[in-house]
Design a protein around this motif. Sequence first.
Motif, PDB file in Angstrom:
ATOM      1  N   LYS A   1      -0.157   7.457  12.317  1.00 26.12           N
ATOM      2  CA  LYS A   1      -1.656   8.084  12.233  1.00 26.12           C
ATOM      3  C   LYS A   1      -1.929   8.306  13.738  1.00 26.12           C
ATOM      4  CE  LYS A   1      -3.749   5.617   8.442  1.00 26.12           C
ATOM      5  NZ  LYS A   1      -4.588   4.531   8.000  1.00 26.12           N
ATOM      6  N   LYS A   2      -1.642   7.453  14.763  1.00 24.22           N
ATOM      7  CA  LYS A   2      -1.886   7.563  16.150  1.00 24.22           C
ATOM      8  C   LYS A   2      -0.985   8.827  16.700  1.00 24.22           C
ATOM      9  CE  LYS A   2      -2.992   2.916  17.822  1.00 24.22           C
ATOM     10  NZ  LYS A   2      -1.914   1.808  17.540  1.00 24.22           N
ATOM     11  N   SER A   3       0.110   9.156  16.329  1.00 23.71           N
ATOM     12  CA  SER A   3       0.856  10.098  16.745  1.00 23.71           C
ATOM     13  C   SER A   3       0.353  11.577  16.166  1.00 23.71           C
ATOM     14  CB  SER A   3       2.421   9.915  16.335  1.00 23.71           C
ATOM     15  OG  SER A   3       2.482   9.601  15.101  1.00 23.71           O
ATOM     16  N   LEU A   4      -0.256  11.433  15.167  1.00 26.80           N
ATOM     17  CA  LEU A   4      -0.658  12.599  14.615  1.00 26.80           C
ATOM     18  C   LEU A   4      -1.982  13.158  15.474  1.00 26.80           C
ATOM     19  CD1 LEU A   4      -0.685  11.962  10.638  1.00 26.80           C
ATOM     20  CD2 LEU A   4       0.733  13.575  12.140  1.00 26.80           C
ATOM     21  N   THR A   5      -2.574  12.249  15.741  1.00 25.13           N
ATOM     22  CA  THR A   5      -3.903  12.574  16.695  1.00 25.13           C
ATOM     23  C   THR A   5      -3.541  13.310  17.899  1.00 25.13           C
ATOM     24  OG1 THR A   5      -3.740  10.398  17.612  1.00 25.13           O
ATOM     25  CG2 THR A   5      -5.208  10.523  15.899  1.00 25.13           C
ATOM     26  N   ARG A   6      -2.066  13.335  18.377  1.00 27.38           N
ATOM     27  CA  ARG A   6      -2.093  14.018  19.451  1.00 27.38           C
ATOM     28  C   ARG A   6      -1.659  15.694  19.295  1.00 27.38           C
ATOM     29  NH1 ARG A   6       1.171   9.121  20.856  1.00 27.38           N
ATOM     30  NH2 ARG A   6       3.077   9.958  19.974  1.00 27.38           N
TER      31      ARG A   6
ATOM     32  N   GLU B   1      -9.267   0.759  -4.439  1.00 26.20           N
ATOM     33  CA  GLU B   1     -10.166  -0.329  -4.448  1.00 26.20           C
ATOM     34  C   GLU B   1      -9.570  -1.479  -3.890  1.00 26.20           C
ATOM     35  OE1 GLU B   1      -9.258   1.532  -7.300  1.00 26.20           O
ATOM     36  OE2 GLU B   1     -10.866   2.827  -7.194  1.00 26.20           O
ATOM     37  N   PHE B   2      -8.409  -1.912  -4.102  1.00 22.28           N
ATOM     38  CA  PHE B   2      -8.015  -3.242  -3.493  1.00 22.28           C
ATOM     39  C   PHE B   2      -7.947  -2.877  -2.066  1.00 22.28           C
ATOM     40  CE2 PHE B   2      -6.306  -7.081  -3.530  1.00 22.28           C
ATOM     41  CZ  PHE B   2      -4.958  -7.441  -2.888  1.00 22.28           C
TER      42      PHE B   2
ATOM     43  N   GLY C   1      -9.237  -4.773   3.359  1.00 24.75           N
ATOM     44  CA  GLY C   1      -9.713  -4.111   4.636  1.00 24.75           C
ATOM     45  C   GLY C   1      -8.908  -3.056   5.297  1.00 24.75           C
ATOM     46  N   LYS C   2      -8.018  -2.160   4.422  1.00 31.43           N
ATOM     47  CA  LYS C   2      -7.048  -1.277   4.795  1.00 31.43           C
ATOM     48  C   LYS C   2      -7.613  -0.084   4.342  1.00 31.43           C
ATOM     49  CE  LYS C   2      -2.260  -1.174   5.206  1.00 31.43           C
ATOM     50  NZ  LYS C   2      -0.981  -2.141   5.436  1.00 31.43           N
ATOM     51  N   LYS C   3      -7.590   1.025   5.456  1.00 30.69           N
ATOM     52  CA  LYS C   3      -7.975   2.167   5.045  1.00 30.69           C
ATOM     53  C   LYS C   3      -6.655   3.186   4.912  1.00 30.69           C
ATOM     54  CE  LYS C   3     -12.289   2.970   8.091  1.00 30.69           C
ATOM     55  NZ  LYS C   3     -12.961   2.601   6.719  1.00 30.69           N
TER      56      LYS C   3
ATOM     57  N   THR D   1       0.803  -1.081  -0.049  1.00 32.92           N
ATOM     58  CA  THR D   1       0.014  -0.139  -0.170  1.00 32.92           C
ATOM     59  C   THR D   1       0.840   1.026   0.075  1.00 32.92           C
ATOM     60  OG1 THR D   1      -1.650  -1.254   1.351  1.00 32.92           O
ATOM     61  CG2 THR D   1      -1.772   1.194   1.382  1.00 32.92           C
ATOM     62  N   PHE D   2       1.914   1.342   0.855  1.00 32.60           N
ATOM     63  CA  PHE D   2       2.938   2.400   0.988  1.00 32.60           C
ATOM     64  C   PHE D   2       2.208   3.711   1.329  1.00 32.60           C
ATOM     65  CE2 PHE D   2       6.411   0.107  -0.285  1.00 32.60           C
ATOM     66  CZ  PHE D   2       6.044  -1.130  -0.893  1.00 32.60           C
ATOM     67  N   ASP D   3       1.216   3.773   2.253  1.00 34.27           N
ATOM     68  CA  ASP D   3       0.497   4.755   2.665  1.00 34.27           C
ATOM     69  C   ASP D   3       1.505   5.594   3.526  1.00 34.27           C
ATOM     70  OD1 ASP D   3      -2.599   5.466   4.622  1.00 34.27           O
ATOM     71  OD2 ASP D   3      -1.642   6.639   2.830  1.00 34.27           O
ATOM     72  N   MET D   4       1.566   6.945   3.382  1.00 33.70           N
ATOM     73  CA  MET D   4       2.297   7.827   4.153  1.00 33.70           C
ATOM     74  C   MET D   4       3.590   7.231   4.187  1.00 33.70           C
ATOM     75  SD  MET D   4      -0.294   8.448   7.381  1.00 33.70           S
ATOM     76  CE  MET D   4       1.177   9.635   8.271  1.00 33.70           C
ATOM     77  N   PHE D   5       4.340   7.419   3.177  1.00 30.02           N
ATOM     78  CA  PHE D   5       5.278   6.565   2.796  1.00 30.02           C
ATOM     79  C   PHE D   5       6.596   7.104   4.118  1.00 30.02           C
ATOM     80  CE2 PHE D   5       8.194   4.496  -0.258  1.00 30.02           C
ATOM     81  CZ  PHE D   5       9.354   4.783   0.060  1.00 30.02           C
ATOM     82  N   HIS D   6       7.180   5.948   4.615  1.00 26.80           N
ATOM     83  CA  HIS D   6       8.154   6.370   5.663  1.00 26.80           C
ATOM     84  C   HIS D   6       9.312   5.265   5.388  1.00 26.80           C
ATOM     85  CE1 HIS D   6       6.786   2.428   7.383  1.00 26.80           C
ATOM     86  NE2 HIS D   6       5.472   2.770   7.257  1.00 26.80           N
ATOM     87  N   ILE D   7      10.370   5.667   6.413  1.00 24.23           N
ATOM     88  CA  ILE D   7      11.732   4.955   6.156  1.00 24.23           C
ATOM     89  C   ILE D   7      11.459   3.466   6.250  1.00 24.23           C
ATOM     90  CG2 ILE D   7      11.987   4.659   8.899  1.00 24.23           C
ATOM     91  CD1 ILE D   7      14.982   5.581   6.311  1.00 24.23           C
ATOM     92  N   GLY D   8      10.617   2.838   6.939  1.00 23.88           N
ATOM     93  CA  GLY D   8      10.423   1.146   6.803  1.00 23.88           C
ATOM     94  C   GLY D   8      10.267   0.812   5.352  1.00 23.88           C
ATOM     95  N   HIS D   9       9.313   1.705   4.725  1.00 26.20           N
ATOM     96  CA  HIS D   9       9.228   1.501   3.105  1.00 26.20           C
ATOM     97  C   HIS D   9      10.436   1.782   2.508  1.00 26.20           C
ATOM     98  CE1 HIS D   9       4.685   3.055   4.204  1.00 26.20           C
ATOM     99  NE2 HIS D   9       4.889   1.724   4.156  1.00 26.20           N
TER     100      HIS D   9
END
Length: 129
Positions: free
Chosen positions: A123-128, A39-40, A45-47, A9-17
């Motif tokens: 995503k969690k850290s952004l909510t802070r 769509e895939f 089941g991935k947002k 998916t490579f969402d919010m591309f980061h160092i792990g990717h």
Amino acid sequence: AKTVITYGTFDMFHIGHLKLLRRLSEMGDRVIVAVSTDEFNELKGKKTLIPYDQRAAIVGAIDCVDLVIPEESWEQKVTDIQKYDVDIFAIGNDWKGEFDFLEKLCEVVYLPRTKNISTTDLKKSLTRF
Ligand code: C2G
């Protein structure tokens, strides 16, 4: 020429990717990345936060990536491996064992994930804020 393919998916591309893609470029001389379409991702089941065309553009901008294709189904790996004459299928070891059936077509490699980073945590850290 040795071709390596991966899917994600490579969402919010980061160092792990990035580390994963760099590992692929060490394994062969052509790196193909199949980026999951929006769509895939629903099928998975991935947002995702970032739409497909932006995720694909970012992955395509990475120096060690030679080709980006859309990932639209689970089944396409078999035809992709034949179509692109793939030598190695590689993916993070969170998928360990899931794609062993591809071993009849190419080498299957599961790579260690990069610790302490994931899109979910980001995503969690952004909510802070
Ligand atoms: N990854 C990693 N280290 C992390 C996070 C991700 O090495 N800290 C790797 C994953 O193991 C995967 C790739 O980066 O190989 C892309 O991760 P995701 O976008 O989460 O991929 P995923 O949704 O698991 O899609 O058909 C296969 C699926 O499309 C894989």
